[in-house]
Motif scaffolding. Structure first.
Motif, PDB file in Angstrom:
ATOM      1  N   GLU A  25      -2.837 -95.645  18.796  1.00  0.00           N
ATOM      2  CA  GLU A  25      -2.886 -96.849  17.964  1.00  0.00           C
ATOM      3  C   GLU A  25      -4.263 -97.504  18.034  1.00  0.00           C
TER       4      GLU A  25
ATOM      5  N   ASP B 112      -6.708 -95.279  16.114  1.00  0.00           N
ATOM      6  CA  ASP B 112      -6.529 -95.438  14.668  1.00  0.00           C
ATOM      7  C   ASP B 112      -7.134 -96.752  14.189  1.00  0.00           C
ATOM      8  N   TYR B 113      -6.923 -97.821  14.948  1.00  0.00           N
ATOM      9  CA  TYR B 113      -7.456 -99.133  14.605  1.00  0.00           C
ATOM     10  C   TYR B 113      -8.987 -99.092  14.563  1.00  0.00           C
TER      11      TYR B 113
ATOM     12  N   LEU C 245     -10.962 -96.449  14.256  1.00  0.00           N
ATOM     13  CA  LEU C 245     -11.438 -95.602  13.157  1.00  0.00           C
ATOM     14  C   LEU C 245     -11.432 -96.355  11.842  1.00  0.00           C
ATOM     15  N   GLU C 246     -10.368 -97.115  11.614  1.00  0.00           N
ATOM     16  CA  GLU C 246     -10.257 -97.891  10.378  1.00  0.00           C
ATOM     17  C   GLU C 246     -11.294 -99.031  10.361  1.00  0.00           C
ATOM     18  N   LYS C 247     -11.491 -99.660  11.493  1.00  0.00           N
ATOM     19  CA  LYS C 247     -12.418-100.791  11.590  1.00  0.00           C
ATOM     20  C   LYS C 247     -13.858-100.374  11.320  1.00  0.00           C
ATOM     21  N   TYR C 248     -14.250 -99.210  11.823  1.00  0.00           N
ATOM     22  CA  TYR C 248     -15.645 -98.794  11.719  1.00  0.00           C
ATOM     23  C   TYR C 248     -15.883 -97.724  10.667  1.00  0.00           C
ATOM     24  N   LYS C 249     -15.082 -97.680   9.641  1.00  0.00           N
ATOM     25  CA  LYS C 249     -15.290 -96.731   8.522  1.00  0.00           C
ATOM     26  C   LYS C 249     -16.555 -97.069   7.776  1.00  0.00           C
TER      27      LYS C 249
END
Length: 85
Positions: free
Chosen positions: A75, A78-79, A81-85
């Motif tokens: 989790e 995933d968080y 990865l999404e935050k630093y896209k």
């Protein structure tokens, strides 16, 4: 009243325990004594169905139920990865 006790323990375990005791600023003797007391207290007290939770921890409750098999590392990954896209 304190008394001496001679026991045999693996040298590697002793060395690691001494390091742990040093980091926590407690003597190895007091650390072992505390552990033995906790074992005795657990055995002598009545078994509890639930773990007692302190009031300060209870005050942090959000009411959200977490799944028992939550993979928190996934989790967090995933968080991030999404935050630093």
């Amino acid at each position: 009243m304190d008394a001496e006790l001679k026991i045999k323990i693996d040298k590697d375990v002793i060395d690691k325990a001494k390091g742990y005791a040093f980091l926590h600023r407690i003597s190895l003797s007091r650390m072992i004594e505390s552990y033995l007391k906790s074992l005795i207290d657990m055995e002598s007290s009545e078994p509890k169905d639930e773990i007692e939770i302190s009031s300060s921890v209870k005050s942090m409750s959000t009411g959200v139920q977490m799944p028992m098999l939550l993979d928190y590392k996934k989790e967090i990954g995933d968080y991030l990865l999404e935050k630093y896209k």
